[in-house]
Design an enzyme around this catalytic site. Structure first.
Site, PDB file in Angstrom:
ATOM      1  N   ARG A  30       3.225  32.468   0.711  1.00  0.00           N
ATOM      2  CA  ARG A  30       3.374  31.036   0.993  1.00  0.00           C
ATOM      3  C   ARG A  30       4.044  30.795   2.344  1.00  0.00           C
ATOM      4  NH1 ARG A  30       4.425  31.198  -4.817  1.00  0.00           N
ATOM      5  NH2 ARG A  30       6.278  32.329  -4.169  1.00  0.00           N
ATOM      6  N   ASP A  87      -0.381  42.297   4.861  1.00  0.00           N
ATOM      7  CA  ASP A  87      -0.031  41.959   3.484  1.00  0.00           C
ATOM      8  C   ASP A  87      -1.025  42.731   2.624  1.00  0.00           C
ATOM      9  OD1 ASP A  87       1.246  39.164   1.846  1.00  0.00           O
ATOM     10  OD2 ASP A  87      -0.214  40.467   0.849  1.00  0.00           O
ATOM     11  N   ALA A 126      13.818  36.109   4.984  1.00  0.00           N
ATOM     12  CA  ALA A 126      13.319  36.365   3.621  1.00  0.00           C
ATOM     13  C   ALA A 126      14.452  36.882   2.743  1.00  0.00           C
ATOM     14  CB  ALA A 126      12.155  37.336   3.667  1.00  0.00           C
ATOM     15  N   ARG A 127      14.744  38.151   2.848  1.00  0.00           N
ATOM     16  CA  ARG A 127      15.796  38.736   2.020  1.00  0.00           C
ATOM     17  C   ARG A 127      16.496  39.844   2.786  1.00  0.00           C
ATOM     18  NH1 ARG A 127      16.135  35.056  -0.511  1.00  0.00           N
ATOM     19  NH2 ARG A 127      16.058  34.713  -2.744  1.00  0.00           N
ATOM     20  N   GLU A 174      25.698  39.299   0.557  1.00  0.00           N
ATOM     21  CA  GLU A 174      26.023  37.901   0.867  1.00  0.00           C
ATOM     22  C   GLU A 174      27.036  37.399  -0.135  1.00  0.00           C
ATOM     23  OE1 GLU A 174      22.513  35.478   1.040  1.00  0.00           O
ATOM     24  OE2 GLU A 174      21.514  36.813   2.452  1.00  0.00           O
ATOM     25  N   HIS A 218      22.132  32.085   5.306  1.00  0.00           N
ATOM     26  CA  HIS A 218      21.114  31.855   4.263  1.00  0.00           C
ATOM     27  C   HIS A 218      20.783  30.357   4.131  1.00  0.00           C
ATOM     28  CE1 HIS A 218      19.326  33.839   0.445  1.00  0.00           C
ATOM     29  NE2 HIS A 218      18.605  32.786   0.792  1.00  0.00           N
ATOM     30  N   LEU A 219      20.293  29.816   5.240  1.00  0.00           N
ATOM     31  CA  LEU A 219      20.016  28.369   5.280  1.00  0.00           C
ATOM     32  C   LEU A 219      18.532  28.038   5.197  1.00  0.00           C
ATOM     33  CD1 LEU A 219      22.443  27.010   8.065  1.00  0.00           C
ATOM     34  CD2 LEU A 219      22.739  27.009   5.585  1.00  0.00           C
TER      35      LEU A 219
HETATM   36  P1  NAD Z   1       5.267  34.824  -1.742  1.00  0.00           P
HETATM   37  O1  NAD Z   1       5.323  35.543  -3.018  1.00  0.00           O
HETATM   38  O2  NAD Z   1       4.400  33.627  -1.625  1.00  0.00           O
HETATM   39  O3  NAD Z   1       4.832  35.849  -0.580  1.00  0.00           O
HETATM   40  C1  NAD Z   1       5.295  37.145  -0.490  1.00  0.00           C
HETATM   41  C2  NAD Z   1       4.170  37.981   0.104  1.00  0.00           C
HETATM   42  O4  NAD Z   1       4.672  39.280   0.391  1.00  0.00           O
HETATM   43  C3  NAD Z   1       2.996  38.149  -0.848  1.00  0.00           C
HETATM   44  O5  NAD Z   1       1.796  37.681  -0.237  1.00  0.00           O
HETATM   45  C4  NAD Z   1       2.937  39.655  -1.075  1.00  0.00           C
HETATM   46  O6  NAD Z   1       1.621  40.142  -1.204  1.00  0.00           O
HETATM   47  C5  NAD Z   1       3.602  40.171   0.188  1.00  0.00           C
HETATM   48  N1  NAD Z   1       4.076  41.537   0.044  1.00  0.00           N
HETATM   49  C6  NAD Z   1       4.569  42.155  -1.062  1.00  0.00           C
HETATM   50  N2  NAD Z   1       4.847  43.442  -0.782  1.00  0.00           N
HETATM   51  C7  NAD Z   1       4.507  43.638   0.518  1.00  0.00           C
HETATM   52  C8  NAD Z   1       4.566  44.748   1.374  1.00  0.00           C
HETATM   53  N3  NAD Z   1       5.001  45.935   0.954  1.00  0.00           N
HETATM   54  N4  NAD Z   1       4.150  44.598   2.639  1.00  0.00           N
HETATM   55  C9  NAD Z   1       3.684  43.419   3.080  1.00  0.00           C
HETATM   56  N5  NAD Z   1       3.609  42.304   2.310  1.00  0.00           N
HETATM   57  C10 NAD Z   1       4.017  42.422   1.042  1.00  0.00           C
HETATM   58  O7  NAD Z   1       6.777  34.478  -1.363  1.00  0.00           O
HETATM   59  P2  NAD Z   1       7.288  33.333  -0.382  1.00  0.00           P
HETATM   60  O8  NAD Z   1       7.513  32.093  -1.148  1.00  0.00           O
HETATM   61  O9  NAD Z   1       6.423  33.303   0.816  1.00  0.00           O
HETATM   62  O10 NAD Z   1       8.741  33.925  -0.029  1.00  0.00           O
HETATM   63  C11 NAD Z   1       8.855  35.028   0.844  1.00  0.00           C
HETATM   64  C12 NAD Z   1      10.294  35.510   0.903  1.00  0.00           C
HETATM   65  O11 NAD Z   1      11.142  34.489   1.414  1.00  0.00           O
HETATM   66  C13 NAD Z   1      10.915  35.898  -0.440  1.00  0.00           C
HETATM   67  O12 NAD Z   1      11.707  37.035  -0.240  1.00  0.00           O
HETATM   68  C14 NAD Z   1      11.795  34.715  -0.791  1.00  0.00           C
HETATM   69  O13 NAD Z   1      12.835  35.064  -1.655  1.00  0.00           O
HETATM   70  C15 NAD Z   1      12.300  34.366   0.582  1.00  0.00           C
HETATM   71  N6  NAD Z   1      12.825  33.003   0.754  1.00  0.00           N
HETATM   72  C16 NAD Z   1      13.956  32.877   1.501  1.00  0.00           C
HETATM   73  C17 NAD Z   1      14.462  31.626   1.741  1.00  0.00           C
HETATM   74  C18 NAD Z   1      15.717  31.451   2.516  1.00  0.00           C
HETATM   75  O14 NAD Z   1      16.488  30.570   2.201  1.00  0.00           O
HETATM   76  N7  NAD Z   1      15.953  32.247   3.514  1.00  0.00           N
HETATM   77  C19 NAD Z   1      13.806  30.496   1.228  1.00  0.00           C
HETATM   78  C20 NAD Z   1      12.638  30.672   0.482  1.00  0.00           C
HETATM   79  C21 NAD Z   1      12.151  31.945   0.269  1.00  0.00           C
HETATM   80  C1  MLT Z   2      14.888  31.342  -2.175  1.00  0.00           C
HETATM   81  O1  MLT Z   2      14.574  32.483  -2.504  1.00  0.00           O
HETATM   82  O2  MLT Z   2      14.316  30.346  -2.636  1.00  0.00           O
HETATM   83  C2  MLT Z   2      15.927  31.170  -1.137  1.00  0.00           C
HETATM   84  O3  MLT Z   2      16.737  32.245  -1.015  1.00  0.00           O
HETATM   85  C3  MLT Z   2      16.541  29.844  -1.192  1.00  0.00           C
HETATM   86  C4  MLT Z   2      17.896  29.706  -1.786  1.00  0.00           C
HETATM   87  O4  MLT Z   2      18.041  29.653  -2.982  1.00  0.00           O
HETATM   88  O5  MLT Z   2      18.818  29.569  -1.028  1.00  0.00           O
END
Ligand code: NAD
Ligand code: MLT
Length: 529
Positions: free
Chosen positions: A152, A172, A232-233, A262, A280-281
């Site tokens: 996404r 991906d 991401a993480r 964190e 982590h914003l």
């Molecule tokens: P998502 O599930 O839609 O997308 C993740 C993608 O990673 C998938 O398409 C999957 O096929 C791919 N993937 C899995 N293993 C892989 C690999 N080894 N190599 C390459 N690609 C691989 O998730 P999303 O909603 O797009 O979220 C992505 C990340 O962002 C997650 O870790 C989520 O926790 C993080 N996130 C962070 C924040 C934040 O506050 N910083 C906010 C929202 C989401």
């Molecule tokens: C998430 O995975 O959705 C993000 O880390 C967002 C958060 O909860 O801060």
């Protein structure tokens, strides 16, 4: 009935309105609890809502004797022990879409800030330094952005980067060349992406295979002067390797929103001027927080008060709403058929086969299979068996579950058939929903019947001989048991036959024994559904 919901991380006030307004729900907001404090109180609650601060560990889940659902207001569920939740029959739901846009925008802000040294230049100016030479940046136009993880958020970042006239190349495991073409981006292996990119951004979940996916080897493959972003993480990038790659000059800059540990303020990466960082914003916008809190609150309310349906389950396969609408009427039948079979099965179950025919064969039916298995296990394993843990518990008992689909309907619009294999052989039951009449069991073993799967039933297997039915009726009358309905079936004249009775009350063990001792009776089973 009132369900108690604990919110243990700060969530948007507007977002939790659905919970606050639900009649049967009592909400407690208690944030910043230490693990032991949470452990001490979690036993009271039916639902727990968290963001990412609360670590929902196995220890906590084991103390959560009433917990039915954990709601994660966000995407990542790495702060929740999913295996422990599944084993304890606790459904975990998240809000996968609500913060996609915010996280993608934050990623772009990082990429742009890195390219133009905005945080560093701002910091210098605030400290009375007008330093134009030091903060010469680079343009994004015609640079290559490598995206690792095109889900996404990755996809949203790709479309925004194209708006900046960047070339985008992504890796991906689910990305095909056709899909990449459709999106107007390039696609490659992880190595190809690492080798081609001027900027790299990671958007995978944190999994075993993605832990330190960006490590020393990966840095070695990158272009000199690459810039890297992680929104991401923490843990996807090896922080020690990143530190060394920056110090050696291989990496020109890094934008980090997330860290392996964190919260953290004291970290060697934060001492490097090439590193820009936020705490982590990524999802911290008014819009995203409201949206994820609404999504997860609605799921929790629906699940607790609306018959157990959640839109975004994490430890169950999710089923689209339209499909759910079609299969939901069969939930009850599936569970009752499982329960029915649990009475007919006298030895350890080795295999459960579930056959779907008619329209059901074209649908995602895993919730029906889970309900069937739940019905089968519940009588022996108790009320803690639910649709979340049924398959897990079956597997733990060495039971194989197989789903089959066939278009043959045997005259019914939809037919659900369940067979159970034990060392004694196979028992079978088939059921359907009859228009306007509701659930019916239509076959038991090889015999056709028409029975409502409710209440007290007696299943008699006997020899097809004159007088058997009369003797059973008289004996039940002597026990003051009223027969409501009766069905008989036989394989051939004078051969094996069955009687299926619905009666007005439970038949005691002694009464059953007397029935079993009647002439020409093979077996009698009382079934309470
Ligand atoms: P998502 O599930 O839609 O997308 C993740 C993608 O990673 C998938 O398409 C999957 O096929 C791919 N993937 C899995 N293993 C892989 C690999 N080894 N190599 C390459 N690609 C691989 O998730 P999303 O909603 O797009 O979220 C992505 C990340 O962002 C997650 O870790 C989520 O926790 C993080 N996130 C962070 C924040 C934040 O506050 N910083 C906010 C929202 C989401
Ligand atoms: C998430 O995975 O959705 C993000 O880390 C967002 C958060 O909860 O801060």
């Amino acid at each position: 009935m009132t369900f108690k919901v604990l919110i243990s991380d700060p969530l948007s006030e507007e977002g939790i309105q659905p919970l606050q307004e639900a009649k049967e729900v009592e909400v407690t907001i208690n944030t910043g609890l230490k693990p032991d404090e949470l452990k001490a109180i979690i036993g009271e609650y039916d639902a727990l809502l968290v963001r990412s601060q609360t670590k929902v560990t196995r220890d906590i889940i084991e103390k959560a004797s009433n917990l039915k659902i954990i709601g994660r207001a966000g995407v990542g569920v790495d702060n929740i022990d999913l295996d422990a939740a599944t084993e304890h029959g606790v459904i975990v739901v998240n809000a996968p879409d609500g913060n996609t846009n915010s996280a993608a925008e934050h990623t772009m802000a990082m990429i742009m800030s890195l390219a133009r040294n905005i945080p560093q230049a701002y910091y210098a100016l605030k400290n009375q330094r007008w330093d134009r030479k030091k903060y010469v940046g680079v343009e994004l136009k015609n640079k290559t952005l490598g995206i690792v993880g095109l889900g996404r958020i990755g996809a949203e970042v790709a479309s925004r980067a194209k708006g900046q006239r960047m070339n985008v190349v992504a890796y991906d495991p689910f990305l095909t060349e056709e899909k990449a073409d459709e999106m107007g981006i390039g696609y490659g292996t992880l190595d190809e992406v690492l080798q081609q990119a001027d900027f790299i951004t990671v958007h995978t979940p944190l999994l075993k295979e993605t832990h330190h996916i960006i490590n020393r080897d990966a840095f070695a493959k990158m272009k000199d002067g690459v810039r890297i972003v992680n929104c991401a993480r923490g843990g996807i990038i090896d922080e020690d390797a990143l530190f060394d790659a920056i110090v050696s000059g291989k990496v020109a800059g890094a934008g980090l929103d997330v860290f392996e540990e964190e919260p953290i303020t004291d970290h060697k990466l934060l001492e490097l001027t090439e590193v820009i960082a936020t705490p982590h914003l990524g999802a911290s916008t008014v819009e995203a927080q409201e949206s994820v809190a609404i999504d997860v609150s609605q799921d929790v309310v629906n699940f607790l008060t609306g018959g157990g349906i959640a839109r975004n389950p994490v430890n169950l396969s999710s089923v689209p709403k339209e499909v759910m609408k079609k299969i939901e009427p069969y939930f009850h039948l599936a569970e009752k058929m499982g329960a029915f079979l649990s009475y007919l099965t006298k030895a350890a179950i080795e295999e459960i086969n579930i056959y779907y025919s008619g329209e059901l064969a074209d649908l995602e039916v895993s919730p029906l299979s889970r309900n069937t298995v739940k019905g089968l296990l519940k009588r022996h394993l108790g009320d803690h068996v639910n649709e979340v843990n049924a398959a897990f518990l079956a597997e733990k008992k060495g039971i194989t579950i197989k789903e089959h689909k066939t278009s043959k309907t045997k005259g019914f619009t939809n037919l659900l058939t369940v067979t159970v294999q034990t060392k004694n052989g196979v028992r079978r039951v088939a059921g359907t929903l009859l228009n306007g009449l509701g659930p019916r069991i239509v076959k038991v073993d090889q015999y056709s019947v028409d029975v409502v799967p409710e209440g007290h039933l007696i299943f008699v297997s006997h020899k097809d001989q004159p007088g058997v039915i009369g003797r059973v009726g008289s004996l039940l009358a002597e026990q003051d048991i009223n027969i409501a309905t009766m069905q008989v079936g036989r394989s051939d004249v004078g051969g094996d036959a069955i009687m299926m009775l619905t009666v007005d009350r439970h038949v005691e063990e002694a009464g059953l024994q007397q029935l079993t001792e009647l002439v020409d009776i093979n077996a009698v089973t009382a079934i309470d559904l």
